[in-house]
Design a protein around this motif. Structure first.
Motif, PDB file in Angstrom:
ATOM      1  N   TYR A  26       0.812  -1.212   0.000  1.00 21.33           N
ATOM      2  CA  TYR A  26       0.000   0.000   0.000  1.00 21.33           C
ATOM      3  C   TYR A  26       0.844   1.260   0.000  1.00 21.33           C
ATOM      4  N   GLY A  27       2.098   1.151   0.475  1.00 22.06           N
ATOM      5  CA  GLY A  27       2.991   2.291   0.352  1.00 22.06           C
ATOM      6  C   GLY A  27       3.233   2.643  -1.102  1.00 22.06           C
ATOM      7  N   ILE A  28       3.523   1.629  -1.918  1.00 25.36           N
ATOM      8  CA  ILE A  28       3.738   1.855  -3.348  1.00 25.36           C
ATOM      9  C   ILE A  28       2.429   2.176  -4.064  1.00 25.36           C
ATOM     10  N   TRP A  29       1.361   1.470  -3.701  1.00 25.90           N
ATOM     11  CA  TRP A  29       0.067   1.634  -4.378  1.00 25.90           C
ATOM     12  C   TRP A  29      -0.445   3.065  -4.275  1.00 25.90           C
ATOM     13  N   ALA A  30      -0.414   3.624  -3.070  1.00 31.52           N
ATOM     14  CA  ALA A  30      -0.966   4.965  -2.882  1.00 31.52           C
ATOM     15  C   ALA A  30      -0.193   5.999  -3.694  1.00 31.52           C
ATOM     16  N   VAL A  31       1.117   5.896  -3.705  1.00 37.16           N
ATOM     17  CA  VAL A  31       1.936   6.841  -4.467  1.00 37.16           C
ATOM     18  C   VAL A  31       1.641   6.703  -5.959  1.00 37.16           C
ATOM     19  N   ALA A  32       1.512   5.469  -6.434  1.00 32.36           N
ATOM     20  CA  ALA A  32       1.207   5.242  -7.852  1.00 32.36           C
ATOM     21  C   ALA A  32      -0.150   5.835  -8.225  1.00 32.36           C
ATOM     22  N   MET A  33      -1.149   5.696  -7.344  1.00 33.84           N
ATOM     23  CA  MET A  33      -2.474   6.231  -7.642  1.00 33.84           C
ATOM     24  C   MET A  33      -2.464   7.763  -7.656  1.00 33.84           C
TER      25      MET A  33
END
Length: 207
Positions: free
Chosen positions: A97-104
């Motif tokens: 979710y650390g990577i996911w949120a930044v990507a979104m």
């Protein structure tokens, strides 16, 4: 940073309270969606809504264990299994979710969404989640059973999010990209699970 620095009481206490406060803020941030899901969906789906704060909650518990019981001074096998589940869950979901949120956030910006200071605060905090998961995974241990349990939870969560429409709120410009976003989310789950097996398991294999 070396092992002594990462495991110093100051660092562990700091990370414990930073993650604890971030968890409280995260659940507050999700409060509107939690209420909406509670009012419109089966009650059990509420557990699948707050992704990032649940990740930081488990990381808080994992860091707390490192702080209070660094040498695993726990003889109860059931407690050790629970601890392993908490640690693996913390690594997988914090990275994911650390990577996911930044990507979104930046995916939305690429399609015209306007970013404000809150977006950049979320970018910094979520990058911190991913970084701390990678840094501290070496101090955790993975068991086949706990890795399987975390795999079931994360992948089922991904399927439920996009089947029942309970994924985290997205920028409006990404509403037509849900198929790609679901595939990306599941790829992050698999990547996080592989990282947990490799990094956490390396400690066991080195014994």
């Amino acid at each position: 940073m070396g092992e002594k620095g990462l495991l110093s009481p100051f660092m562990l206490k700091s990370l414990f309270w930073i993650n604890a406060l971030g968890t409280v803020y995260g659940y507050y941030w999700y409060w509107g969606q939690l209420q909406e899901v509670w009012d419109t969906k089966p009650a059990w789906m509420v557990l699948l809504v707050p992704d990032s704060p649940t990740a930081s909650l488990f990381f808080t518990l994992a860091i707390g264990w490192l702080w209070l019981a660094p040498e695993r001074r726990l003889s109860n096998p059931n407690t050790l299994i629970i601890r392993s589940f908490v640690e693996v869950f913390a690594v997988v979901t914090s990275f994911k979710y650390g990577i996911w949120a930044v990507a979104m956030i930046f995916g939305g910006q690429a399609q015209g969404d306007i970013l404000n200071w809150q977006h950049y605060m979320l970018v910094a905090s979520h990058l911190g989640m991913a970084a701390e998961a990678l840094l501290y995974a070496r101090f955790f241990r993975v068991r086949p059973g706990t890795l399987a349990a975390v795999a079931f939870w994360t992948l089922y969560n991904d399927l439920a999010d996009y089947r029942f429409g309970i994924y985290p709120y997205l920028p409006n410009v990404l509403d037509d990209d849900l198929t790609v976003i679901q595939a990306f989310t599941m790829l992050l789950s698999v990547t996080g699970l592989c990282l947990a097996w490799w990094i956490c398991g390396r400690r066991k294999r080195s014994k």
